[in-house]
Motif scaffolding. Structure first.
Motif, PDB file in Angstrom:
ATOM      1  N   PRO A  92     -10.263  10.625  18.847  1.00  0.00           N
ATOM      2  CA  PRO A  92     -10.970  10.667  17.523  1.00  0.00           C
ATOM      3  C   PRO A  92      -9.953  11.117  16.444  1.00  0.00           C
ATOM      4  O   PRO A  92     -10.159  10.835  15.218  1.00  0.00           O
ATOM      5  CB  PRO A  92     -12.013  11.574  17.669  1.00  0.00           C
ATOM      6  N   ASP A  93      -8.920  11.979  16.660  1.00  0.00           N
ATOM      7  CA  ASP A  93      -8.053  12.472  15.713  1.00  0.00           C
ATOM      8  C   ASP A  93      -6.809  12.135  16.074  1.00  0.00           C
ATOM      9  O   ASP A  93      -5.724  13.180  15.987  1.00  0.00           O
ATOM     10  CB  ASP A  93      -8.460  14.224  15.897  1.00  0.00           C
ATOM     11  N   PHE A  94      -6.419  11.011  16.013  1.00  0.00           N
ATOM     12  CA  PHE A  94      -4.902  10.491  16.486  1.00  0.00           C
ATOM     13  C   PHE A  94      -4.032  10.183  15.092  1.00  0.00           C
ATOM     14  O   PHE A  94      -4.664   9.963  14.196  1.00  0.00           O
ATOM     15  CB  PHE A  94      -4.861   9.279  17.156  1.00  0.00           C
ATOM     16  N   PRO A  95      -3.079  10.657  14.848  1.00  0.00           N
ATOM     17  CA  PRO A  95      -2.147  10.449  13.695  1.00  0.00           C
ATOM     18  C   PRO A  95      -1.662   9.125  13.634  1.00  0.00           C
ATOM     19  O   PRO A  95      -1.349   8.196  14.473  1.00  0.00           O
ATOM     20  CB  PRO A  95      -1.009  11.259  13.928  1.00  0.00           C
ATOM     21  N   VAL A  96      -1.576   8.260  12.385  1.00  0.00           N
ATOM     22  CA  VAL A  96      -0.966   7.169  12.145  1.00  0.00           C
ATOM     23  C   VAL A  96      -0.123   7.120  11.175  1.00  0.00           C
ATOM     24  O   VAL A  96      -0.173   7.974  10.056  1.00  0.00           O
ATOM     25  CB  VAL A  96      -2.204   6.309  11.617  1.00  0.00           C
ATOM     26  N   VAL A  97       1.021   6.221  11.112  1.00  0.00           N
ATOM     27  CA  VAL A  97       2.134   6.123  10.247  1.00  0.00           C
ATOM     28  C   VAL A  97       1.984   4.889   9.705  1.00  0.00           C
ATOM     29  O   VAL A  97       1.707   3.814  10.411  1.00  0.00           O
ATOM     30  CB  VAL A  97       3.462   6.685  10.656  1.00  0.00           C
ATOM     31  N   VAL A  98       2.324   4.813   8.423  1.00  0.00           N
ATOM     32  CA  VAL A  98       2.452   3.316   7.698  1.00  0.00           C
ATOM     33  C   VAL A  98       3.901   3.202   7.523  1.00  0.00           C
ATOM     34  O   VAL A  98       4.372   4.001   6.642  1.00  0.00           O
ATOM     35  CB  VAL A  98       1.620   2.990   6.489  1.00  0.00           C
ATOM     36  N   LYS A  99       4.400   2.072   8.094  1.00  0.00           N
ATOM     37  CA  LYS A  99       5.989   1.945   7.620  1.00  0.00           C
ATOM     38  C   LYS A  99       5.972   0.413   6.675  1.00  0.00           C
ATOM     39  O   LYS A  99       5.631  -0.540   7.391  1.00  0.00           O
ATOM     40  CB  LYS A  99       6.885   1.643   8.737  1.00  0.00           C
ATOM     41  N   GLY A 100       6.095   0.664   5.577  1.00  0.00           N
ATOM     42  CA  GLY A 100       6.002  -0.700   4.749  1.00  0.00           C
ATOM     43  C   GLY A 100       7.634  -1.018   4.436  1.00  0.00           C
ATOM     44  O   GLY A 100       8.248   0.133   4.076  1.00  0.00           O
ATOM     45  N   ASP A 101       7.996  -2.193   4.244  1.00  0.00           N
ATOM     46  CA  ASP A 101       9.184  -2.398   4.070  1.00  0.00           C
ATOM     47  C   ASP A 101       9.374  -2.174   2.391  1.00  0.00           C
ATOM     48  O   ASP A 101       8.346  -2.303   1.778  1.00  0.00           O
ATOM     49  CB  ASP A 101       9.427  -4.063   4.054  1.00  0.00           C
ATOM     50  N   GLY A 102      10.490  -1.869   1.840  1.00  0.00           N
ATOM     51  CA  GLY A 102      10.835  -1.718   0.424  1.00  0.00           C
ATOM     52  C   GLY A 102      10.380  -2.704  -0.499  1.00  0.00           C
ATOM     53  O   GLY A 102      10.245  -2.475  -1.666  1.00  0.00           O
ATOM     54  N   GLN A 103      10.398  -4.002   0.106  1.00  0.00           N
ATOM     55  CA  GLN A 103      10.146  -5.190  -0.806  1.00  0.00           C
ATOM     56  C   GLN A 103       8.640  -5.794  -0.552  1.00  0.00           C
ATOM     57  O   GLN A 103       8.572  -6.872  -1.376  1.00  0.00           O
ATOM     58  CB  GLN A 103      11.356  -6.261  -0.359  1.00  0.00           C
ATOM     59  N   VAL A 104       7.995  -5.015   0.173  1.00  0.00           N
ATOM     60  CA  VAL A 104       6.635  -5.509   0.352  1.00  0.00           C
ATOM     61  C   VAL A 104       5.696  -5.214  -0.984  1.00  0.00           C
ATOM     62  O   VAL A 104       6.039  -4.474  -1.579  1.00  0.00           O
ATOM     63  CB  VAL A 104       6.069  -4.805   1.638  1.00  0.00           C
TER      64      VAL A 104
END
Length: 133
Positions: A92-104
């Motif tokens: 239920p309490d898992f961490p998430v990271v968002v990796k977005g390209d610099g050009q997106v």
């Protein structure tokens, strides 16, 4: 007919078990070195206060073409929602990271963050690279 009951001494070295062990160790080494890699390679924006990730962190990556990946597998937004719901049911309490390209496009990153908010996932962050001085 006379049967020889005495065993002949064995003077050859059998290296087959040693080679089997070496190959198993090689396979284990290859798997362990590639298993620690999460996501796909993108050109991350730089920040001066970048930190390392926890080991159970799930990665959502958005490449420069706008394609969304969940743990290095391409997904649509509905598939991403399904996978996040399944993970949330298990942990239920898992961490998430968002990796977005610099050009997106910024709208694609906002759509992913909005999905996290709708699913009530509160432990998330944006990944950046360290800024060079």
């Amino acid at each position: 007919m006379k049967i020889n009951t005495q065993a002949k001494p064995y003077d050859d070295i059998n290296i087959t078990p040693m080679l089997d062990l070496a190959f198993v160790l090689l396979v284990i080494f290859i798997i362990m070195t590639t298993a620690s890699v999460q996501g796909i390679k993108v050109n991350l924006p730089k920040a001066s206060s970048a930190q390392s990730l926890q080991s159970n962190t799930k990665a959502i990556t958005i490449d420069d073409a706008g394609q969304v990946y969940y743990e290095a597998f391409p997904v649509s937004m509905s598939e991403l929602e399904d996978r996040l719901r399944n993970q949330q049911a298990q942990t239920p309490d898992f961490p998430v990271v968002v990796k977005g390209d610099g050009q997106v496009q910024y709208a694609k990153v906002v759509a992913v963050l909005d999905l996290l908010r709708r699913l009530d996932i509160t432990k998330f962050g944006l990944v950046t690279g360290k800024a060079g001085k």
